[in-house]
Design a protein around this motif. Structure first.
Motif, PDB file in Angstrom:
ATOM      1  N   UNK A   1       0.827  -1.214   0.000  1.00 41.27           N
ATOM      2  CA  UNK A   1       0.000   0.000   0.000  1.00 41.27           C
ATOM      3  C   UNK A   1       0.860   1.263   0.000  1.00 41.27           C
ATOM      4  N   UNK A   2       2.011   1.201   0.685  1.00 37.68           N
ATOM      5  CA  UNK A   2       2.899   2.365   0.721  1.00 37.68           C
ATOM      6  C   UNK A   2       3.416   2.687  -0.685  1.00 37.68           C
ATOM      7  N   UNK A   3       3.671   1.645  -1.467  1.00 33.15           N
ATOM      8  CA  UNK A   3       4.126   1.855  -2.836  1.00 33.15           C
ATOM      9  C   UNK A   3       3.089   2.562  -3.693  1.00 33.15           C
ATOM     10  N   UNK A   4       1.815   2.235  -3.474  1.00 30.47           N
ATOM     11  CA  UNK A   4       0.737   2.900  -4.212  1.00 30.47           C
ATOM     12  C   UNK A   4       0.620   4.359  -3.787  1.00 30.47           C
ATOM     13  N   UNK A   5       0.704   4.615  -2.474  1.00 32.46           N
ATOM     14  CA  UNK A   5       0.627   5.994  -2.003  1.00 32.46           C
ATOM     15  C   UNK A   5       1.787   6.814  -2.570  1.00 32.46           C
ATOM     16  N   UNK A   6       2.972   6.195  -2.631  1.00 26.50           N
ATOM     17  CA  UNK A   6       4.125   6.902  -3.192  1.00 26.50           C
ATOM     18  C   UNK A   6       3.939   7.168  -4.678  1.00 26.50           C
ATOM     19  N   UNK A   7       3.342   6.232  -5.395  1.00 24.95           N
ATOM     20  CA  UNK A   7       3.085   6.426  -6.828  1.00 24.95           C
ATOM     21  C   UNK A   7       2.166   7.633  -7.050  1.00 24.95           C
ATOM     22  N   UNK A   8       1.109   7.745  -6.240  1.00 25.03           N
ATOM     23  CA  UNK A   8       0.206   8.892  -6.360  1.00 25.03           C
ATOM     24  C   UNK A   8       0.927  10.193  -6.024  1.00 25.03           C
ATOM     25  N   UNK A   9       1.740  10.157  -4.970  1.00 26.26           N
ATOM     26  CA  UNK A   9       2.493  11.363  -4.597  1.00 26.26           C
ATOM     27  C   UNK A   9       3.434  11.783  -5.720  1.00 26.26           C
ATOM     28  N   UNK A  10       4.157  10.817  -6.281  1.00 24.37           N
ATOM     29  CA  UNK A  10       5.108  11.117  -7.352  1.00 24.37           C
ATOM     30  C   UNK A  10       4.395  11.663  -8.581  1.00 24.37           C
ATOM     31  N   UNK A  11       3.238  11.083  -8.893  1.00 25.82           N
ATOM     32  CA  UNK A  11       2.495  11.551 -10.061  1.00 25.82           C
ATOM     33  C   UNK A  11       1.938  12.956  -9.829  1.00 25.82           C
ATOM     34  N   UNK A  12       1.393  13.195  -8.648  1.00 29.36           N
ATOM     35  CA  UNK A  12       0.809  14.505  -8.358  1.00 29.36           C
ATOM     36  C   UNK A  12       1.867  15.601  -8.262  1.00 29.36           C
ATOM     37  N   UNK A  13       3.062  15.243  -7.762  1.00 32.03           N
ATOM     38  CA  UNK A  13       4.129  16.240  -7.615  1.00 32.03           C
ATOM     39  C   UNK A  13       5.082  16.248  -8.812  1.00 32.03           C
ATOM     40  N   UNK A  14       4.788  15.386  -9.790  1.00 32.06           N
ATOM     41  CA  UNK A  14       5.607  15.294 -11.012  1.00 32.06           C
ATOM     42  C   UNK A  14       7.081  15.085 -10.661  1.00 32.06           C
ATOM     43  N   UNK A  15       7.320  14.002  -9.893  1.00 31.89           N
ATOM     44  CA  UNK A  15       8.678  13.690  -9.446  1.00 31.89           C
ATOM     45  C   UNK A  15       8.929  12.196  -9.511  1.00 31.89           C
ATOM     46  N   UNK A  16      10.198  11.805  -9.312  1.00 35.71           N
ATOM     47  CA  UNK A  16      10.591  10.394  -9.184  1.00 35.71           C
ATOM     48  C   UNK A  16      10.078   9.540 -10.341  1.00 35.71           C
ATOM     49  N   UNK A  17      10.286  10.016 -11.566  1.00 33.83           N
ATOM     50  CA  UNK A  17       9.875   9.281 -12.757  1.00 33.83           C
ATOM     51  C   UNK A  17       8.805   9.971 -13.561  1.00 33.83           C
ATOM     52  N   UNK A  18       8.081  10.912 -12.944  1.00 34.61           N
ATOM     53  CA  UNK A  18       7.002  11.618 -13.637  1.00 34.61           C
ATOM     54  C   UNK A  18       7.333  13.098 -13.880  1.00 34.61           C
ATOM     55  N   UNK A  19       8.614  13.449 -13.819  1.00 35.02           N
ATOM     56  CA  UNK A  19       9.000  14.851 -13.975  1.00 35.02           C
ATOM     57  C   UNK A  19       8.503  15.450 -15.292  1.00 35.02           C
ATOM     58  N   UNK A  20       8.593  14.674 -16.368  1.00 32.00           N
ATOM     59  CA  UNK A  20       8.247  15.212 -17.689  1.00 32.00           C
ATOM     60  C   UNK A  20       6.743  15.386 -17.892  1.00 32.00           C
ATOM     61  N   UNK A  21       5.954  14.839 -16.988  1.00 27.88           N
ATOM     62  CA  UNK A  21       4.499  14.981 -17.097  1.00 27.88           C
ATOM     63  C   UNK A  21       4.044  16.404 -16.798  1.00 27.88           C
ATOM     64  N   UNK A  22       4.888  17.178 -16.123  1.00 25.84           N
ATOM     65  CA  UNK A  22       4.495  18.531 -15.712  1.00 25.84           C
ATOM     66  C   UNK A  22       4.186  19.435 -16.882  1.00 25.84           C
ATOM     67  N   UNK A  23       4.917  19.295 -17.964  1.00 23.96           N
ATOM     68  CA  UNK A  23       4.740  20.211 -19.100  1.00 23.96           C
ATOM     69  C   UNK A  23       4.340  19.483 -20.381  1.00 23.96           C
ATOM     70  N   UNK A  24       3.829  18.250 -20.239  1.00 21.98           N
ATOM     71  CA  UNK A  24       3.544  17.443 -21.428  1.00 21.98           C
ATOM     72  C   UNK A  24       2.062  17.201 -21.613  1.00 21.98           C
TER      73      UNK A  24
END
Length: 295
Positions: free
Chosen positions: A263-286
């Motif tokens: 469950x912690x991994x899922x919460x971290x995935x949502x955090x990373x996606x929402x903050x556009x970090x840790x693998x999702x950096x390029x999502x911020x401007x795409x």
């Protein structure tokens, strides 16, 4: 080569009922429903049809692989790393999402053919869930085929059959075979010991270990036995896919397109996606070009 000894028997048959998915698409799903959930390492199998004006606009993935195999028509895809292209009937795209991908998948409708295909979701081993994303794409003509006899053709999408191997490299053990059997044809196909395996029927009628099955069914095989024994007793041709994989000894914690093992991994995935970090950096401007009209 064929296998010695007895064949696997049928554990259960699940009818794939058509339902809505994405933005206007229609899918027949069996793996991933309540009847067949987390059949490790498989998470989902969709037999999709995407009519004009429908599709799968910008969306993320983490922790799994998506395997798209086109049956008819063409699909276009685009991601936030600059990867874009098209896959047509018979082509394969094996995408490893790993730590994060944001992409769009949309039909290419320059003819009257409605894009149709199969999309399989495969769980990644825990140690590979945060790997770098990658794509493996093969055109229809680059996927090897073998004829065990005059009445059977096996297209080796991944894994091997009768001494013919696919160039696709998988993070977990997965065999994926597209099999056509003419009327009166028979096949004995080995399956690695201990692997989970199933068939999804596309056309015609087949007899699997003595059980008759028609189109649009998922046939789950038992783990006991050396492999698949199938024949086509009908007057027409039959086509199905055989998919087998090595079960993963790990938990499956899934929320939409994120698949982790805690469950912690899922919460971290949502955090990373929402903050556009840790693998999702390029999502911020795409934003994709192919899915822009649906966003």
């Amino acid at each position: 080569m064929a296998f010695a000894g007895s064949a696997r028997t049928v554990s259960r048959v699940v009818r794939a009922i058509e339902q809505s998915e994405g933005a206007g698409a229609r899918v027949r799903r069996s793996i991933g429903t309540q009847q067949l959930r987390n059949f490790s390492p498989f998470l989902m199998l969709d037999h999709f049809r995407v009519p004009k004006g429908a599709g799968f606009p910008d969306h993320p993935h983490r922790g799994q692989e998506t395997v798209t195999y086109m049956l008819e028509g063409s699909f276009q895809h685009e991601d936030f790393a600059g990867h874009a292209g098209e896959i047509a009937a018979g082509d394969l795209q094996w995408m490893t999402a790993g730590r994060g991908i944001m992409h769009a998948e949309m039909p290419l409708q320059d003819s009257e053919i409605i894009p149709t295909g199969l999309q399989l979701w495969v769980d990644l081993p825990s140690a590979e869930k945060m790997c770098e994303p990658r794509y493996q794409e093969l055109k229809d003509t680059s996927i090897p085929r073998v004829n065990p006899n005059d009445l059977v053709e096996v297209k080796v999408i991944s894994g091997e059959s009768y001494g013919t191997s696919s160039p696709v490299q998988t993070k977990a053990g997965v065999w994926y075979l597209d099999i056509r059997v003419k009327a009166g044809g028979k096949l004995r196909q080995p399956i690695p010991e201990g692997w989970n395996a199933f068939l999804y029927t596309l056309d015609g009628d087949i007899d699997v270990a003595g059980k008759k099955v028609g189109a649009f069914n998922t046939v789950v095989l038992t783990q006991e036995g050396g492999g698949l024994e199938v024949e086509n007793p009908a007057s027409g041709d039959a086509r199905f896919v055989l998919i087998a994989g090595e079960p993963l000894d790990q938990e499956v914690v899934q929320y939409g397109p994120f698949v982790m093992d805690t469950p912690e991994g899922i919460r971290q995935a949502f955090t990373d996606y929402q903050t556009k970090s840790n693998g999702f950096e390029r999502a911020a401007s795409w934003g994709s070009k192919i899915g822009a009209h649906m966003m």
